[in-house]
Enzyme design. Sequence first.
Site, PDB file in Angstrom:
ATOM      1  N   HIS A  42       6.016 -77.950 -60.648  1.00 39.55           N
ATOM      2  CA  HIS A  42       5.290 -76.902 -60.595  1.00 39.55           C
ATOM      3  C   HIS A  42       4.899 -76.313 -62.224  1.00 39.55           C
ATOM      4  O   HIS A  42       6.229 -76.702 -62.859  1.00 39.55           O
ATOM      5  CB  HIS A  42       6.464 -75.533 -60.317  1.00 39.55           C
ATOM      6  CG  HIS A  42       6.038 -75.792 -58.729  1.00 39.55           C
ATOM      7  ND1 HIS A  42       6.603 -74.611 -58.039  1.00 39.55           N
ATOM      8  CD2 HIS A  42       5.257 -76.621 -57.536  1.00 39.55           C
ATOM      9  CE1 HIS A  42       6.585 -74.795 -56.577  1.00 39.55           C
ATOM     10  NE2 HIS A  42       5.507 -75.916 -56.375  1.00 39.55           N
ATOM     11  N   THR A  43       4.301 -75.678 -62.514  1.00 35.46           N
ATOM     12  CA  THR A  43       3.953 -75.606 -64.402  1.00 35.46           C
ATOM     13  C   THR A  43       5.582 -75.082 -64.685  1.00 35.46           C
ATOM     14  O   THR A  43       5.517 -74.269 -64.118  1.00 35.46           O
ATOM     15  CB  THR A  43       3.278 -74.865 -64.536  1.00 35.46           C
ATOM     16  OG1 THR A  43       1.396 -75.026 -63.635  1.00 35.46           O
ATOM     17  CG2 THR A  43       2.731 -74.384 -65.870  1.00 35.46           C
ATOM     18  N   GLN A  44       5.889 -75.534 -65.390  1.00 36.26           N
ATOM     19  CA  GLN A  44       6.759 -75.194 -66.422  1.00 36.26           C
ATOM     20  C   GLN A  44       6.808 -74.025 -67.730  1.00 36.26           C
ATOM     21  O   GLN A  44       7.641 -73.135 -67.514  1.00 36.26           O
ATOM     22  CB  GLN A  44       8.277 -75.825 -66.030  1.00 36.26           C
ATOM     23  CG  GLN A  44       8.146 -76.594 -64.964  1.00 36.26           C
ATOM     24  CD  GLN A  44       9.654 -76.410 -64.608  1.00 36.26           C
ATOM     25  OE1 GLN A  44      10.532 -74.957 -65.189  1.00 36.26           O
ATOM     26  NE2 GLN A  44       9.517 -76.379 -63.047  1.00 36.26           N
TER      27      GLN A  44
END
Lengths: 266, 247, 253
Positions: A42-44
């Site tokens: 997931h986008t961090q």
Amino acid sequence: MDHFPTNWGRPRNDAFDAYGTHPIHQRPYNGPKDAFADGVQHTQQPIVTGTSVLAIKYKDGIMMAADNLASYGSLARFKDVQRLCPVGQYTVIGAGGDMSDFQYIQHIMEELTIDENSAQDGHELGPVEIHEYMSQVMYARRSKMDPLWNSLIIGGFKDGKRFLSYVDLLGTTYSASTLATGYGSYIAQPLLRKAVEGYEDILTEEDARKVLENSMRVLFYRDARSLNKYQIATITSAGVNISDSLHLETSWSFAEGIRGYGAQTQ
Amino acid sequence: MTSIGTGYDLSASTYSPDGRIFQVEYANKAVENSGTAIGLRVKDGVVLAVEKLVHSKLLVPGANRRIQTIDRHIGLATAGLLADGRSISNRARDEGASIRSTFHEQATVKAISQRLGMFAQAYTLYSSVRPFGISTIIGGVDKNGPSLYIIEPSGVCLGYHGAAVGKGRQLAKTELEKLKLSELSTREAVMEAARIIYLVHDDNKEKEFELEMSWIGSETNNLHVPVPSDLLKEAETKAKDALENFE
Amino acid sequence: MPDMAALAHPQQRQFNPYSENGGTILAIAGADFSVIAGDTRQSEGYSIQTRYAPKVFRLTDRAVLAVNGFAADGNMFVKKVKQRLEWYRHAHAKDMPLRAIARLIQTMLYARRFFPYYVYNILGGIEEDGTGAVYSFDPVGSYEREACRAAGAASSLVQPFLDNQIYFKNQRPAAGTSHPAHLPLPTVLSIVIDSFTSATERHIEVGDGLEMYVVLAKGRTLQGLEGIRGMQELTATEDGERVFIVRRDLKRD
């Protein structure tokens, strides 16, 4: 119904066979599988980012501004990016934060407007609906721990009413007569509030344009991730208008006399 | 109807000994029972028109639309079973969205038509399904200019300058052939389309009908929209006048 | 120079799905009324996001909910509670009673025990027996009925004040008298207003505006509300419980 008698009548424990009933059955799992379950990322953090978006209410509607820069860290990577985008007839979305997530949002909006238009049911999406929709999307994504890394300002004008509201990667929402995202919330917001609060119904288009231009200039002076090339959007009873790229006039001559800026003098 | 009683007409997956699929032919009968739909591909756009038979006075005017919007720039008109028309237009929308998201550009009318053709054809292969009881006229303006296609129950998909399906298609086709379609403007085509629908309407058999019309062209910014009510009214008045002179 | 020793080790960074948006809420129950209030400032860190974002919501003619903490969770939670109350109305053709709403809120909060709504809820209103009531909740649903409660950024300033003024903590009654069990409405309103003006002075996240909801039991007169500035009735009829809102400005600095 559990068809394995060794599992009957006692608590299940796959790891430890408390009753010594070897062998413990390893039952095959036939449910739905996610082949990428271990590999989903997931986008961090945002990668290519846009900085501030500014927006104010004025006499005729809403005016918004955003520069044309998309940065890659501290690198000024793309200098002709449009961060204000029209949605339907009455709304503009302005985005700061991750530009790929913003492009994805634009795709969602495109699909949404086409679907709504195809219904031909006499309903049209206004800024209120689009803001609510985006809030739900942003909140749902943060709840999946997979956020769309943006701060969005949604401005619009429909049925004689102005609308100006904010939503970000956490799903946090709010409305006010002046809004600013990112660095602009520290630098420009105080300037905007001073110029606009209490004058929402008095400020002319010319006044509003001046206020925003000036704020964009201050941001260009102070925000290292900003650009002197920007666009202005107006949303009024006449509809949406997004300007061509405008150039900020700046003056650096004052720096000459400042120790540490210009030629060093004793 | 020599097919009846032979047993070869019970399933779309069975040919008759002379190589026909009766279920598909019956589907064409369903189309022939329906009010006429026509499409005109002209110089700078496309016009769709439908003779919507009003089978009950209790219906709200404008109900049960037979022209649907597929994408910003594409419209579709059907003749045949109304519900099948809705099903095919939903499929067309999905195809449009899929092409848009894959290639990030507007789908061409040709691409969508061919996919709809494949879709309709799949319903001629299995005993468990029935072929679509509709002929679809799909039109729009894309990067290749105006285009117009018909998809038949068999899955056949062909491009036309002028298209007509439903009850009055024969007369409509004769009228369309008289026109110089490639020289007409979209606005002129609206007038012609209205005239043809009024002409093919059979007063003796069906009493009430509504004229439903949409257009796509330079005048509409290449968007598929219903013909504005004032223009529609003008076209209807002219159509009625022309009808009196015709006879 | 970055700390190379620290960089050499594997690092994990995680998205933080929560934020804290400041503000304070408070509710006080009387014998036959209830007052639920909250300021309207929404902030993050040192920035004021907006001067008007309501934290107090009317749920039914006899229930008002105040929500404080992470604003996005708060708005979503209120939305879902309202939705459940609407379903209840469709199913039972009446409004859900206050104590049932309180239990509903507990269940809804606890359902998210392992990814909580980061909000403190205070529910105020009138019970079926006509008494004023306040229920307070923690973010995962533990709750109790009380006479008063403050929550949010300035709760540590306001709650001790309420303990002293409502529960008469650290006060001894004059000889031959006793503390009243319930305070009259005008006294309660003054305490609420004073709580917020004081919290505004001493806490940077409190200010801008005050919204006070007053819920009156069925048949109660307007006694105690006469001459209250800026009051507005939200209910349409006089034959049930009645809800009023009072708006006041708070300092904006």
